[in-house]
Design an enzyme around this catalytic site. Structure first.
Site, PDB file in Angstrom:
ATOM      1  N   GLY A  30       0.893  -1.172   0.051  1.00  0.00           N
ATOM      2  CA  GLY A  30      -0.001  -0.099   0.099  1.00  0.00           C
ATOM      3  C   GLY A  30       0.941   1.287  -0.081  1.00  0.00           C
ATOM      4  O   GLY A  30       2.033   1.370   0.396  1.00  0.00           O
ATOM      5  N   ASP A  31       0.334   2.197  -0.362  1.00  0.00           N
ATOM      6  CA  ASP A  31       0.764   3.635  -0.187  1.00  0.00           C
ATOM      7  C   ASP A  31       0.027   4.556   0.389  1.00  0.00           C
ATOM      8  O   ASP A  31      -1.062   4.295   1.090  1.00  0.00           O
ATOM      9  CB  ASP A  31       1.246   4.135  -1.658  1.00  0.00           C
ATOM     10  N   SER A  32       0.373   5.958   0.841  1.00  0.00           N
ATOM     11  CA  SER A  32      -0.474   6.856   1.489  1.00  0.00           C
ATOM     12  C   SER A  32      -1.643   6.912   1.019  1.00  0.00           C
ATOM     13  O   SER A  32      -2.827   7.181   1.751  1.00  0.00           O
ATOM     14  CB  SER A  32       0.260   8.113   1.493  1.00  0.00           C
TER      15      SER A  32
END
Length: 72
Positions: A30-32
């Site tokens: 995942g990312d932000s």
């Protein structure tokens, strides 16, 4: 909808990969932006509000599950 299914759907991964000890960013890719989307969907699904400050502390799937258990 379960916490695991919300995370898996957002990250486009198999739900079996979403276990309590997995980190959303480091382990599940995942990312932000994914984190924000997951939090928004969790808030809607469980009728809670998660502040930005609290979001920073939700590192693993287990952290998220514990937070929801304690706050819903």
């Amino acid at each position: 909808m379960s916490i695991e299914s919300i995370i898996a759907k957002n990250l486009k991964i198999d739900e079996a990969e979403v276990t309590d000890n997995k980190k959303i960013v480091e382990d599940l890719g995942g990312d932000s932006l994914n984190t924000v989307e997951i939090v928004m969907e969790l808030e809607t699904a469980f009728g809670i509000e998660i502040s930005d400050e609290e979001t920073e502390n939700l590192i693993t799937v287990g952290d998220i599950k514990e937070y929801i258990k304690d706050n819903s």
